[in-house]
Design an enzyme around this catalytic site. Structure first.
Site, PDB file in Angstrom:
ATOM      1  N   PRO A   1      92.364   0.212  97.127  1.00  0.00           N
ATOM      2  CA  PRO A   1      93.752   0.578  96.795  1.00  0.00           C
ATOM      3  C   PRO A   1      94.789  -0.358  97.397  1.00  0.00           C
ATOM      4  CG  PRO A   1      92.756   2.221  98.260  1.00  0.00           C
ATOM      5  CD  PRO A   1      91.677   1.252  97.895  1.00  0.00           C
TER       6      PRO A   1
ATOM      7  N   GLY B   1     101.648   3.552  97.637  1.00  0.00           N
ATOM      8  CA  GLY B   1     102.860   2.777  97.909  1.00  0.00           C
ATOM      9  C   GLY B   1     103.257   1.857  96.766  1.00  0.00           C
TER      10      GLY B   1
ATOM     11  N   ASP C   1     102.246  -2.394 105.928  1.00  0.00           N
ATOM     12  CA  ASP C   1     101.244  -2.271 106.998  1.00  0.00           C
ATOM     13  C   ASP C   1      99.974  -1.735 106.342  1.00  0.00           C
ATOM     14  OD1 ASP C   1      99.745  -1.712 109.215  1.00  0.00           O
ATOM     15  OD2 ASP C   1     101.180  -0.329 110.113  1.00  0.00           O
TER      16      ASP C   1
END
Ligand code: SAM
Length: 279
Positions: free
Chosen positions: A166, A141, A159
Site C-alpha cells: 500500500p 493516505g 512517514d
C-alpha cells in the site's frame, strides 16, 4: 546450546542483516494490513516491526522523527496546517506538535492497529495524541490527498513504510502532484526516501518525480539511523513557492528537548555525498 534470542532483519538482496538481542516477545498480531510485532530488546529498548521490518526502536527513533519534521517545518515561513501520511507510531506527530505555529495536524494512517499498539508500547511517542490540534484518521493516505480541497495544507510529511504494497503509490509522481495541489501557495513536502547507500536510484527518482510534479526546488536530507538498512537514511524535501534558503533560525533555537536536530543541521543535512551530487 545457546538460549539467546535475537531479532534479525535480513536484507537479502544486499547479503546483509541487522540483529538485535531480544529479552522477550511482548506482542504479535496480524492486522488487516500487516503483521505487527513488539519486542523488548536488550540494548535498544522496545522494538516495533511491521511484516518483519524494523519501524521504531526506543533508542534511535529520535533521529528519524526529528529529521522528518523539523527541517521541513522550519523551512516554511508559517506552518499552520500540517498533514502526516502514515506515521502510525506517532513519533512524527509528537515532533510536529512541538511547533507552536501549528494549529492543526491531520495524521492519515492506513492501519489503526499500528497506532493502538504504539499507544500501549510506545507511550512517550504517543504522549501528544490527545493534543486538541491533532486529528487521527485511519484510511489510505493516497486517497486522502487526492480528495482533499486544493491548498488545504502548508506542510505534508510522508512517514511511510518501504515502497511496496500500500505504500508503493506514496512514491509516485501522481501522488506528489496531488500533494502539490493540496499545498497552499507556499508549501513543503517531505517524504522518507530510504538509504543513500542501498537505494540511491530511488532517491534520484523521488527528486525527479517531485520536480516534475511542480516543486521548484528539491533537496534530500541525509542522517544516521542505526536500525534501518545500512544505518544511513534520507528524506526528500520539495518546496512550492518557498526559496531554497528559507529558514527560521529563531524558531529552531526555541525548540526544546531535541537530541539530534539543531539549527546547524538545517543546511548540513542537505549536503549530498559525492556519489549523489547531481547537475
Ligand atoms: N519510519 C518508518 C520506516 O521507514 O520504517 C515507517 C514508520 S510508520 C509506522 C509507517 C506507516 O505507514 C505504517 O504504519 C503503515 O501502516 C503506513 N502506511 C503504509 N502505506 C500507507 C498508505 N497508503 N496510507 C497511509 N498509511 C500508510
Amino acid at each position: 546450546m545457546s538460549t539467546e534470542l535475537w531479532y534479525t532483519e535480513r536484507y537479502e538482496e544486499h547479503g546483509a542483516a541487522l540483529s538485535l538481542r531480544v529479552r522477550e516477545v511482548l506482542h504479535r498480531e496480524q492486522s488487516a494490513y500487516q503483521t505487527i510485532e513488539i519486542f523488548e530488546t536488550e540494548h535498544f529498548g522496545t522494538l516495533m516491526t511491521l511484516d518483519g521490518l524494523v519501524m521504531v526502536t526506543d533508542r534511535d527513533n529520535f533521529l528519524y522523527h526529528e529529521m522528518m519534521t523539523h527541517p521541513a517545518l522550519l523551512a516554511h515561513p508559517a506552518p499552520v496546517r500540517v498533514l502526516v501520511i502514515g506515521g502510525g507510531d506517532c513519533g512524527t506527530l509528537r515532533e510536529v506538535l512541538r511547533h507552536p505555529q501549528v494549529a492543526r495536524v491531520d495524521q492519515v494512517e492506513l492501519d489503526e492497529r499500528v497506532t493502538r499498539v504504539a499507544e500501549r508500547f510506545f507511550p512517550e511517542l504517543c504522549e501528544r495524541n490527545s493534543d486538541p490540534r491533532a486529528r487521527l484518521h485511519f484510511q489510505d493516505g493516497i486517497a486522502w490527498v487526492q480528495e482533499i480541497s486544493p491548498e488545504s495544507y502548508d506542510a505534508i510529511i510522508v512517514d511511510s513504510t518501504d515502497p511496496v504494497g500500500p505504500a508503493a503509490g506514496l512514491f509516485s509522481r501522481e501522488f506528489y502532484s496531488a500533494c502539490w495541489r493540496a499545498l497552499g501557495p507556499q508549501g513543503i513536502l517531505v517524504a522518507q526516501s530510504e538509504s543513500p547507500l542501498l537505494h540511491a536510484p530511488l532517491i534520484c527518482q523521488c527528486q525527479d518525480r517531485m520536480a516534475t510534479a511542480g516543486f521548484e526546488t528539491v533537496d534530500t536530507l541525509y542522517f544516521p539511523q542505526f536500525s534501518y538498512p545500512s544505518g544511513w537514511w534520507s528524506a526528500t524535501l520539495g518546496r512550492k513557492g518557498i526559496s531554497r534558503d528559507s529558514f527560521r533560525p529563531a524558531a529552531a533555537h526555541a525548540l526544546e528537548g531535541l537530541r539530534y536536530y539543531h539549527a546547524g543541521i538545517q543546511q548540513a543535512a542537505m549536503v549530498p555525498p559525492a556519489f549523489l551530487l547531481r547537475g
